[in-house]
Design a protein around this motif. Structure first.
Motif, mmCIF file in Angstrom:
data_model
loop_
_atom_site.group_PDB
_atom_site.id
_atom_site.type_symbol
_atom_site.label_atom_id
_atom_site.label_comp_id
_atom_site.label_asym_id
_atom_site.label_seq_id
_atom_site.Cartn_x
_atom_site.Cartn_y
_atom_site.Cartn_z
ATOM 1 N N PHE A 47 -16.434 -11.917 20.681
ATOM 2 C CA PHE A 47 -15.085 -11.451 21.012
ATOM 3 C C PHE A 47 -14.395 -12.607 21.618
ATOM 4 N N TYR A 48 -15.130 -13.600 22.673
ATOM 5 C CA TYR A 48 -14.224 -14.742 23.338
ATOM 6 C C TYR A 48 -14.097 -15.728 21.956
ATOM 7 N N ARG A 49 -15.018 -15.951 21.156
ATOM 8 C CA ARG A 49 -14.946 -17.076 20.246
ATOM 9 C C ARG A 49 -13.612 -16.433 19.397
ATOM 10 N N MET A 50 -13.503 -15.697 18.842
ATOM 11 C CA MET A 50 -12.333 -14.898 18.018
ATOM 12 C C MET A 50 -11.077 -14.926 18.914
ATOM 13 N N ALA A 51 -11.035 -14.629 20.126
ATOM 14 C CA ALA A 51 -10.056 -14.546 21.159
ATOM 15 C C ALA A 51 -10.240 -15.093 22.414
ATOM 16 N N PRO A 52 -10.171 -16.272 22.299
ATOM 17 C CA PRO A 52 -10.341 -17.051 23.700
ATOM 18 C C PRO A 52 -9.476 -16.631 24.773
ATOM 19 N N GLU A 53 -8.331 -15.989 24.273
ATOM 20 C CA GLU A 53 -7.128 -15.722 25.245
ATOM 21 C C GLU A 53 -7.607 -14.400 26.096
ATOM 22 N N LEU A 54 -8.856 -13.629 25.848
ATOM 23 C CA LEU A 54 -9.194 -12.718 26.511
ATOM 24 C C LEU A 54 -9.693 -13.308 28.068
ATOM 25 N N LYS A 55 -9.824 -14.521 27.990
ATOM 26 C CA LYS A 55 -10.185 -15.061 29.240
ATOM 27 C C LYS A 55 -8.944 -15.349 30.145
ATOM 28 N N GLN A 56 -7.974 -15.140 29.731
ATOM 29 C CA GLN A 56 -6.587 -15.330 30.439
ATOM 30 C C GLN A 56 -5.624 -14.146 30.313
ATOM 31 N N GLY A 57 -6.186 -12.956 30.574
ATOM 32 C CA GLY A 57 -5.503 -11.921 30.445
ATOM 33 C C GLY A 57 -4.865 -11.424 28.972
ATOM 34 N N ALA A 58 -5.692 -11.792 27.991
ATOM 35 C CA ALA A 58 -5.461 -11.643 26.791
ATOM 36 C C ALA A 58 -4.033 -11.929 26.438
ATOM 37 N N ARG A 59 -3.571 -13.002 26.771
ATOM 38 C CA ARG A 59 -2.257 -13.682 26.484
ATOM 39 C C ARG A 59 -2.347 -15.224 25.839
ATOM 40 N N THR A 60 -1.487 -15.639 25.347
ATOM 41 C CA THR A 60 -1.212 -17.014 24.755
ATOM 42 C C THR A 60 -0.788 -17.729 25.897
ATOM 43 N N ASN A 61 -0.909 -19.180 25.973
ATOM 44 C CA ASN A 61 -0.243 -19.873 27.218
ATOM 45 C C ASN A 61 1.081 -19.694 27.489
ATOM 46 N N SER A 62 1.854 -19.257 26.512
ATOM 47 C CA SER A 62 3.311 -18.890 26.629
ATOM 48 C C SER A 62 3.616 -17.241 26.987
ATOM 49 N N GLY A 63 2.350 -16.275 26.920
ATOM 50 C CA GLY A 63 2.705 -15.245 27.531
ATOM 51 C C GLY A 63 2.578 -13.969 26.387
ATOM 52 N N THR A 64 2.388 -14.442 25.120
ATOM 53 C CA THR A 64 2.378 -13.251 24.112
ATOM 54 C C THR A 64 1.176 -12.435 24.359
ATOM 55 N N PRO A 65 1.169 -11.256 24.105
ATOM 56 C CA PRO A 65 -0.158 -10.506 24.212
ATOM 57 C C PRO A 65 -0.879 -10.726 22.940
ATOM 58 N N VAL A 66 -2.216 -10.649 23.144
ATOM 59 C CA VAL A 66 -3.066 -10.840 21.933
ATOM 60 C C VAL A 66 -3.973 -9.621 21.884
ATOM 61 N N SER A 67 -3.965 -8.936 20.680
ATOM 62 C CA SER A 67 -4.734 -7.668 20.145
ATOM 63 C C SER A 67 -5.996 -8.378 19.573
ATOM 64 N N VAL A 68 -6.978 -7.470 19.400
ATOM 65 C CA VAL A 68 -8.137 -8.029 18.572
ATOM 66 C C VAL A 68 -8.583 -7.041 17.753
ATOM 67 N N GLN A 69 -8.727 -7.679 16.504
ATOM 68 C CA GLN A 69 -9.146 -6.645 15.231
ATOM 69 C C GLN A 69 -10.584 -6.680 15.052
ATOM 70 N N LEU A 70 -10.921 -5.446 14.563
ATOM 71 C CA LEU A 70 -12.340 -5.100 14.186
ATOM 72 C C LEU A 70 -12.484 -4.767 12.705
#
Length: 320
Positions: A47-70
């Motif tokens: 999950f971290y490999r696909m969405a490293p943003e999970l390590k920073q509150g599931a947001r990009t550096n600019s603050g956009t929320p990141v949802s993860v797909q299965l």
């Protein structure tokens, strides 16, 4: 204001591209490409490999929320992975019922399931129970496998399973990405289910955006290739939403050039010199649809294979 989402696109939009495309914080949510679920509970590192943003509150550096797909067809294992993922606090858990890739479909995943409403419902129900309201829960589908005859039935099967939002790519699996997108059919789906429908497919310009909303009746949209071909399309759409005058494409190459340079450096670090040229050419191939400067650079480097040669060409073009 209506929602604008950034699509999951396997092999095209990874964390590097997400970071650049969401730089202006104009997207409401960005969805990752799918994590493939077969017969195992994926380790947290997947999950971290696909969405490293999970390590920073599931947001990009600019603050956009990141949802993860299965993506998968086994309801039990999909639910186990949804449970683990929800515990990692993404901006949402999303189910993929729309991938048209032949390899994925041969193994019973993605859009192949649209001919199996019972399976769609079973997967969605068990994943909804696993997520248990901890994070937003959504799904993405297409209009069918070979034709659109069962699109409403498939949407009802998914929606009744417990999702809170349904993105519909307005083409069948067999149509892949060939135009046109059948936006008018999205209205039928929206009338038949009780959750919001987000329109997706063939939105390249603000004019497409307005036609899509008019034909589909959907207030919200998801941008895919159109966002990669014009990284500032979301800003132009936001201007339309507020009644402002959108910036012209001609004004934006100077903003885009440093993003290309940043992307090139990031790709070199991520995939190395062997694969970096292909990733750059892939993006330029889409950008040249809108930017003459990208057309010229793409033509210039198309036959190049060496990183040093490409870097020199980018410097000459003012990108590095």
């Amino acid at each position: 204001m209506s929602l604008v989402l950034l699509a999951p696109m396997e092999g095209l939009i990874d964390e590097l591209m997400r970071e650049l495309l969401t730089r202006s914080v104009a997207y409401d949510v960005s969805v990752t490409p799918f994590i493939r679920v077969t017969d195992a509970l994926q380790p947290r590192r997947a999950f971290y490999r696909m969405a490293p943003e999970l390590k920073q509150g599931a947001r990009t550096n600019s603050g956009t929320p990141v949802s993860v797909q299965l993506l998968g067809s086994d309801a039990e294992f999909m639910a186990q992975n949804a449970d683990r993922l929800a515990g990692m606090q993404p901006a949402g858990v999303d189910l993929n019922f729309g991938c048209p890739a032949p390899l994925v479909n041969r193994h019973g995943g993605g859009a192949a399931l649209l001919d199996e409403p019972e399976t769609l419902h079973r997967i969605t129900v068990q994943c909804a129970q696993a997520v248990a309201g901890r994070v937003p829960f959504s799904a993405k589908m297409r209009l069918g496998v070979r034709d659109t005859g069962r699109c409403v039935e498939a949407a009802q099967a998914i929606a009744s399973g417990g999702i809170q939002q349904l993105v519909v790519h307005a083409r069948t699996r067999d149509e892949f990405y060939r135009p046109p997108a059948h936006w008018h059919l999205l209205g039928r789906i929206a009338e038949a289910i009780k959750v919001p429908v987000v329109a997706n497919g063939e939105i390249w310009t603000t004019a497409d955006y307005e036609r899509c909303r008019a034909e589909s009746g959907c207030a919200d949209v998801m941008l895919g290739r159109g966002a990669v071909a014009d990284p500032f399309l979301v800003e132009r759409i936001r201007a339309v939403q507020t009644g402002a005058q959108p910036r012209s494409l001609a004004q934006d190459w100077l903003r885009l050039a440093p993003l290309l340079g940043e992307f090139w450096q990031g790709v070199l670090l991520k995939v190395g010199p062997r694969h970096a040229p292909g990733r750059l050419k892939q993006w330029l191939n889409l950008l040249r649809r809108n930017y003459p400067e990208a057309e010229r650079l793409h033509t210039h480097i198309r036959a190049m294979r060496e990183v040093g040669e490409i870097a020199q060409a980018m410097q000459q073009a003012g990108v590095l």
